[in-house]
Design an enzyme around this catalytic site. Structure first.
Site, PDB file in Angstrom:
ATOM      1  N   LYS A  69      34.444  46.439  45.862  1.00 38.79           N
ATOM      2  CA  LYS A  69      33.439  46.006  46.814  1.00 38.79           C
ATOM      3  C   LYS A  69      33.208  46.713  47.656  1.00 38.79           C
ATOM      4  O   LYS A  69      32.372  46.954  49.441  1.00 38.79           O
ATOM      5  CB  LYS A  69      33.794  44.524  47.021  1.00 38.79           C
ATOM      6  CG  LYS A  69      32.851  43.693  45.445  1.00 38.79           C
ATOM      7  CD  LYS A  69      33.341  42.789  44.797  1.00 38.79           C
ATOM      8  CE  LYS A  69      33.204  41.587  43.757  1.00 38.79           C
ATOM      9  NZ  LYS A  69      34.142  41.273  43.104  1.00 38.79           N
ATOM     10  N   GLN A 113      39.376  37.331  45.277  1.00 38.24           N
ATOM     11  CA  GLN A 113      39.335  37.584  43.278  1.00 38.24           C
ATOM     12  C   GLN A 113      39.659  36.627  42.396  1.00 38.24           C
ATOM     13  O   GLN A 113      40.935  36.765  42.716  1.00 38.24           O
ATOM     14  CB  GLN A 113      39.837  39.548  44.403  1.00 38.24           C
ATOM     15  CG  GLN A 113      39.380  40.248  42.713  1.00 38.24           C
ATOM     16  CD  GLN A 113      38.355  40.019  41.974  1.00 38.24           C
ATOM     17  OE1 GLN A 113      36.999  40.672  43.127  1.00 38.24           O
ATOM     18  NE2 GLN A 113      37.448  39.480  41.596  1.00 38.24           N
ATOM     19  N   ASP A 136      30.172  34.008  47.388  1.00 36.17           N
ATOM     20  CA  ASP A 136      30.522  33.846  45.631  1.00 36.17           C
ATOM     21  C   ASP A 136      29.456  32.588  45.787  1.00 36.17           C
ATOM     22  O   ASP A 136      28.659  32.462  44.300  1.00 36.17           O
ATOM     23  CB  ASP A 136      31.345  33.547  44.908  1.00 36.17           C
ATOM     24  CG  ASP A 136      32.170  34.588  45.039  1.00 36.17           C
ATOM     25  OD1 ASP A 136      31.065  35.401  44.002  1.00 36.17           O
ATOM     26  OD2 ASP A 136      33.595  34.404  44.723  1.00 36.17           O
TER      27      ASP A 136
END
Length: 301
Positions: A69, A113, A136
């Site tokens: 990422k 994460q 998210d």
């Protein structure tokens, strides 16, 4: 599990029946090209879009996902501030880092994460994230926005599946979509997304799960079948309506080996199918950055 950022190349077409492959890479490329253009427009006004990440512990796979990422962020012209907490971190210490990123106006989007060490409460940490920075799209407020049809960050894998279908010209409106799997990260939000009245959605959606003894009765009638169970190989050719479109959304890992829900032999029955590797995974990562650029734009419009 639905995210597979390391799975970015397509597998070869199974030999029996030449079902059309629906790779995710070209979909992701188109999304990321749009994100890069929008990021450049922000930078021209002295605004650098920013995606912050938090890693707790030293899990190799999680650290690898963060590196992927961060590399993608650099390619797109994003800042990528990062906090790495030890595996012994307390819930209070994790919340303090989240609070810091929430309060920083230079941070537009935030990712914790997953997974985090078992002594920590991931849901409590997610609830601590500013919903407008929830990259998210899984904060309860954002799931509520999705249910109500209010704009906001979308869950990345469901949004990626919708984009994949649209990119490959698979009509969804008015068709029967069956989703095998009712999880909070994929099955349930995907059902809400594809049922909404939009050109790339507007489907008749049925959600079924493995607790239903005769679940194949539902999957065999689907014009578009989406596997979201996280059970390797659960979808076999006999579970697929001839000519259906089959999307493998659910996966599980055995070490570093990716085990998809959909057996490759289903290509002998389907008209179109995602490849075993490089299907939904790339679109999930791309949607993460689309959520991030939209969060940055919301701050300055």
């Amino acid at each position: 599990m639905s995210e597979s950022p390391t799975a970015v190349s397509s597998s070869t077409t199974p030999s029996a029946h030449s079902a059309r492959l629906l790779p995710g890479a070209p979909v992701a490329d188109a999304i990321l090209a749009d994100v890069a253009s929008r990021a450049e427009a922000l930078r021209s006004h002295s605004i650098t879009p920013s995606l912050a990440t938090i890693l707790v512990g030293d899990d190799d796979a999680s650290a690898g996902y963060i590196r992927i990422k961060q590399r993608q962020a650099a390619e797109l012209g994003f800042a990528s501030p990062h906090a790495h907490l030890p595996a012994t971190a307390t819930q209070r210490e994790l919340h303090a880092v989240i609070d810091g990123f929430n309060a920083d106006p230079a941070v537009h989007a935030l990712l914790i994460q997953y997974p985090i060490p078992p002594h920590l409460d991931y849901e409590a940490a997610l609830m601590r994230v500013d919903p407008d920075k929830d990259v998210d799209g899984m904060h309860p407020l954002n799931l509520g926005r999705l249910a109500a049809g209010i704009p906001g960050p979308l869950p990345c894998t469901p949004a990626g599946i919708e984009a994949l279908l649209a990119h490959h010209g698979i009509p969804v409106s008015g068709r029967e979509v069956v989703i095998l799997g009712r999880g909070a990260t994929l099955g349930r939000p995907l059902a809400m997304l594809l049922a909404q009245k939009r050109p790339t959605a507007n489907a008749a959606v049925t959600v079924v799960h493995t607790g239903v003894p005769d679940w194949p009765r539902y999957t065999r009638r689907a014009e578009i079948l989406i596997a979201a169970a996280g059970v390797p190989g659960i979808i076999q050719p006999e579970h697929v309506k001839p000519g259906a479109v089959v999307i493998g959304g659910g996966v599980r890992y055995e070490g570093r080996r990716l085990l998809p829900d959909v057996a490759e032999e289903c290509a002998a029955v389907a008209s179109a199918i995602t490849p075993r590797v490089g299907g939904v995974g790339p679109t999930t990562v791309a949607m993460l950055f689309r959520n991030a650029i939209e969060a940055a734009e919301r701050r300055f419009t």
